[in-house]
Structure formats: structure tokens, C-alpha cells
Design a protein around this motif. Structure first.
Motif, PDB file in Angstrom:
ATOM      1  N   ALA A  16       0.836  -1.200   0.000  1.00  0.00           N
ATOM      2  CA  ALA A  16       0.000   0.000   0.000  1.00  0.00           C
ATOM      3  C   ALA A  16       0.872   1.252   0.000  1.00  0.00           C
ATOM      4  O   ALA A  16       0.610   2.197  -0.758  1.00  0.00           O
ATOM      5  CB  ALA A  16      -0.930  -0.002   1.214  1.00  0.00           C
ATOM      6  N   ALA A  17       1.912   1.262   0.823  1.00  0.00           N
ATOM      7  CA  ALA A  17       2.811   2.422   0.882  1.00  0.00           C
ATOM      8  C   ALA A  17       3.467   2.647  -0.480  1.00  0.00           C
ATOM      9  O   ALA A  17       3.557   3.786  -0.955  1.00  0.00           O
ATOM     10  CB  ALA A  17       3.875   2.221   1.958  1.00  0.00           C
ATOM     11  N   TYR A  20       0.856   4.115  -2.828  1.00  0.00           N
ATOM     12  CA  TYR A  20       0.630   5.532  -2.530  1.00  0.00           C
ATOM     13  C   TYR A  20       1.772   6.394  -3.069  1.00  0.00           C
ATOM     14  O   TYR A  20       1.545   7.468  -3.622  1.00  0.00           O
ATOM     15  CB  TYR A  20       0.483   5.756  -1.029  1.00  0.00           C
ATOM     16  N   MET A  25       1.075  10.184  -3.317  1.00  0.00           N
ATOM     17  CA  MET A  25       0.343  10.392  -2.062  1.00  0.00           C
ATOM     18  C   MET A  25       1.277  10.103  -0.887  1.00  0.00           C
ATOM     19  O   MET A  25       1.169   9.084  -0.207  1.00  0.00           O
ATOM     20  CB  MET A  25      -0.898   9.504  -2.048  1.00  0.00           C
ATOM     21  N   GLU A  26       2.191  11.041  -0.650  1.00  0.00           N
ATOM     22  CA  GLU A  26       3.251  10.837   0.331  1.00  0.00           C
ATOM     23  C   GLU A  26       2.723  10.656   1.754  1.00  0.00           C
ATOM     24  O   GLU A  26       3.222   9.802   2.497  1.00  0.00           O
ATOM     25  CB  GLU A  26       4.237  12.002   0.295  1.00  0.00           C
ATOM     26  N   ASP A  28      -0.123   9.482   2.795  1.00  0.00           N
ATOM     27  CA  ASP A  28      -0.728   8.152   2.941  1.00  0.00           C
ATOM     28  C   ASP A  28       0.350   7.077   3.031  1.00  0.00           C
ATOM     29  O   ASP A  28       0.226   6.128   3.811  1.00  0.00           O
ATOM     30  CB  ASP A  28      -1.675   7.872   1.777  1.00  0.00           C
ATOM     31  N   ALA A  29       1.406   7.242   2.244  1.00  0.00           N
ATOM     32  CA  ALA A  29       2.513   6.281   2.296  1.00  0.00           C
ATOM     33  C   ALA A  29       3.170   6.323   3.673  1.00  0.00           C
ATOM     34  O   ALA A  29       3.448   5.274   4.268  1.00  0.00           O
ATOM     35  CB  ALA A  29       3.539   6.599   1.208  1.00  0.00           C
ATOM     36  N   GLU A  32       1.123   4.485   6.244  1.00  0.00           N
ATOM     37  CA  GLU A  32       1.252   3.026   6.154  1.00  0.00           C
ATOM     38  C   GLU A  32       2.533   2.527   6.820  1.00  0.00           C
ATOM     39  O   GLU A  32       2.572   1.445   7.373  1.00  0.00           O
ATOM     40  CB  GLU A  32       1.225   2.564   4.696  1.00  0.00           C
TER      41      GLU A  32
END
Length: 165
Positions: A16-17, A20, A25-26, A28-29, A32
Motif C-alpha cells: 500500500a505504501a 501511494y 500520495m506521500e 498516505d505512504a 502506512e
């Protein structure tokens, strides 16, 4: 209630990271990766993935100390991989430790010397250190290996004042 084993959850968070990051999408990463501890991981590949993701996030956020630490961990776990050397040297350079950046690049694995970016970064570091002859020789090698780097070099502040054109 069916709970997934920790290793499957870990892999999902790493994937997921990575996803992202690919989407830009830093935050959000980062979310995670929060709370994951590479020292508690058993799988060396997972450690490398986590460290690589943290390094990428640090560099995107201009967090050079964190990036340098992640690159150092990467070199410990994967000493034959060029990435820990090239990114670690860049972080050192951004921290104003350019002489150390040169030393780190030169200490890297042989595979590093096949990368045009090795020569390009070396040229930049030599230029910043006022080592014009070494800078020009490295830049010439970088251009021979990847002519596209000429475009990058035109606007690189590290190469300003170095008459290479």
C-alpha cells in the motif's frame, strides 16, 4: 473472526505504501509505514523494501538526515546494491558533507560504476569541491553513458560555473 498473520499484514502495508508513493500520495505512504520497525522483521526482503520506501519518502521531503540514515541501513542489508550508495551520497551532499559523498560513491560496489548517475553525481560533487578537472572528466563519462543528462546538467546549480558546454 479470521485474523491475517502479521507477515501478510506487513506485506499489505508495504504494498500500500509503495502504491501511494507511485500515485504521489506521500502522507498516505507515511501513514502506512508508521510504526513499522525493520529491526523486528524477520524477512530481509521486507526490511529492504521498508528501508527503500523510507529513503524515498525522506528524499522527497528533503529530510536529508533521515534519508542518509535509511541509505546507511540499506547498505548494511544490501551492500552490493548501488541504491544505498547513490542516495546516501546525495543525502550527504545535501547536508553539506560533499567530501564524504565523494568517498561514499567511490567506496560503492562495482555495479555502481556502470550507472551514468554515478558519474554525473561525482561530477557535481567534484564541481562543488572546486575539483574542476575531476568534475569535467566525470561529466564527460556521464554524457557518454547517457546523453540525456546534458539537459539536466544545463540547469544543475552544482555545475554552474563549470564550462562544459
Amino acid at each position: 473472526m479470521n485474523q491475517e498473520p502479521d507477515n501478510i499484514l506487513l506485506r499489505k502495508r508495504l504494498e500500500a505504501a509503495h502504491g501511494y508513493l507511485m500515485l504521489g500520495m506521500e502522507q498516505d505512504a507515511r501513514r502506512e509505514l508508521d510504526g513499522l520497525d525493520e529491526h523486528r522483521m524477520q524477512d530481509s526482503t521486507e526490511k529492504q523494501v521498508l528501508t527503500s520506501l523510507r529513503l524515498e519518502l525522506a528524499m522527497l521531503g528533503s529530510q536529508w538526515r533521515e534519508g542518509e540514515a535509511s541509505a546507511r541501513h540499506m547498505r548494511e542489508w544490501a551492500p552490493d546494491e548501488p541504491q544505498g550508495f547513490i542516495h546516501g551520497a546525495y543525502c550527504l551532499h545535501e547536508l553539506g558533507r560533499t567530501h564524504e559523498a565523494v568517498q561514499l560513491l567511490l567506496a560503492g560496489p562495482q555495479a555502481l560504476r556502470k550507472m551514468p548517475l554515478f558519474f554525473y553525481n561525482l561530477a557535481c560533487y567534484h564541481a562543488v569541491l572546486g575539483q574542476r578537472v575531476q568534475a569535467l572528466a566525470s561529466l564527460k563519462e556521464a554524457f557518454q553513458r547517457d546523453p540525456g543528462l546534458r539537459g539536466v546538467a544545463r540547469t544543475d546549480p552544482d555545475l554552474k560555473g563549470l564550462d562544459w558546454k
